[in-house]
Design an enzyme around this catalytic site. Sequence first.
Site, PDB file in Angstrom:
ATOM      1  N   LYS A   1      -9.360  -3.516  -3.744  1.00  0.00           N
ATOM      2  CA  LYS A   1      -8.875  -3.185  -5.091  1.00  0.00           C
ATOM      3  C   LYS A   1      -8.353  -4.454  -5.777  1.00  0.00           C
ATOM      4  CE  LYS A   1      -7.815   1.519  -3.617  1.00  0.00           C
ATOM      5  NZ  LYS A   1      -6.860   2.540  -3.164  1.00  0.00           N
TER       6      LYS A   1
ATOM      7  N   GLN B   1      -0.654   3.553  -2.323  1.00  0.00           N
ATOM      8  CA  GLN B   1      -1.694   3.803  -1.327  1.00  0.00           C
ATOM      9  C   GLN B   1      -1.188   4.823  -0.314  1.00  0.00           C
ATOM     10  OE1 GLN B   1      -4.802   2.524  -1.471  1.00  0.00           O
ATOM     11  NE2 GLN B   1      -5.441   3.548   0.400  1.00  0.00           N
TER      12      GLN B   1
ATOM     13  N   ASP C   1      -4.100   7.064 -10.187  1.00  0.00           N
ATOM     14  CA  ASP C   1      -4.815   7.866  -9.188  1.00  0.00           C
ATOM     15  C   ASP C   1      -4.993   9.320  -9.627  1.00  0.00           C
ATOM     16  OD1 ASP C   1      -5.725   6.722  -6.769  1.00  0.00           O
ATOM     17  OD2 ASP C   1      -3.671   6.345  -6.134  1.00  0.00           O
TER      18      ASP C   1
HETATM   19  N1  GUN Z   1      -5.758   6.856   0.454  1.00  0.00           N
HETATM   20  C1  GUN Z   1      -7.059   7.201   0.647  1.00  0.00           C
HETATM   21  N2  GUN Z   1      -7.713   7.262  -0.539  1.00  0.00           N
HETATM   22  C2  GUN Z   1      -6.815   6.960  -1.489  1.00  0.00           C
HETATM   23  C3  GUN Z   1      -6.890   6.868  -2.911  1.00  0.00           C
HETATM   24  O1  GUN Z   1      -7.929   7.083  -3.546  1.00  0.00           O
HETATM   25  N3  GUN Z   1      -5.739   6.526  -3.531  1.00  0.00           N
HETATM   26  C4  GUN Z   1      -4.577   6.310  -2.856  1.00  0.00           C
HETATM   27  N4  GUN Z   1      -3.489   6.001  -3.573  1.00  0.00           N
HETATM   28  N5  GUN Z   1      -4.466   6.389  -1.560  1.00  0.00           N
HETATM   29  C5  GUN Z   1      -5.583   6.712  -0.871  1.00  0.00           C
END
Ligand code: GUN
Length: 282
Positions: free
Chosen positions: A49, A93, A116
């Site tokens: 990211k 995350q 998200d």
């Molecule tokens: N953990 C696994 N997939 C994701 C996601 O798309 N966003 C976040 N914040 N955590 C994750």
Amino acid sequence: MTVIIDGKACAKKVIEELRKKTKNLDKKPSLAVILANNDPSSRIYVASKERQCLDLGFNSCVYRFDENIKQQDLIKLIHELNENDDVNGILVQLPLYKHLNEQEIIELINPKKDVDGFHPINVGKLNCNLEPWAICCTPKGIIKLLKEYNINLVGKNVVVIGRSNIVGKPTATLLTNENATVTLAHSKTKDLKEITKNADIIISATGKAKLIKANMVKKDAIVIDVGISKQISGKLVGDVDFENVKNVASYITPVPGGVGPMTIACLMENTYELFKLQNQKA
Ligand code: GUN
């Protein structure tokens, strides 16, 4: 001939579109990422990211914490990021360290910075088929991939396997909003094969390697694999027994190179959309 859906190429299209839209901006979209867990895959996701932000010229800041982090420290950080006009998107995350209260943290994020789409306001808007400030990245990426390949969803029998808040449930909701007929299957579902055999589209998000076998798939069905697990050899595999299922399916996503790149592309798109929202003139 089975079509192997090229998630990398589709993600690149989204990224190049964003590059065009953002290259002449005075101010750049900005993403704050909080990493508070010990999970090796989370570290890899967060690094990609960060890399993608850098590539687009977006600002990114990653807050990495060891297991001594306290709930109060995270709460304070979220308040600061909410108040900071230079931050457009906040991503926590998941999962967080076990001693932390995930839901409390998610609910503290300003819904207009919830990149998200996990905040209950955004989840609720999605459920009501109203426009959320942001839509969860993986489900949004799946719909984009299907549309890119001109796959019609109206009235299709779709089975989504896995009921997580991150993928399964929002994917089922988005598909319902697209007028598909959706079955949401999960670990307690009886006779999964009976359901998948009748599906026009199968979307699997369980993390169980090779759960979906060729004899579970209707001829010419469309198969989308969201799972990713590492085998002892180090090889990454999805939920779908790709080598065999590809002989039955009409369209199928590979792992890696299918849904994964779309998640990051949609995260960048969400960051840009929140940036625009926050910079709108009254
Ligand atoms: N953990 C696994 N997939 C994701 C996601 O798309 N966003 C976040 N914040 N955590 C994750």
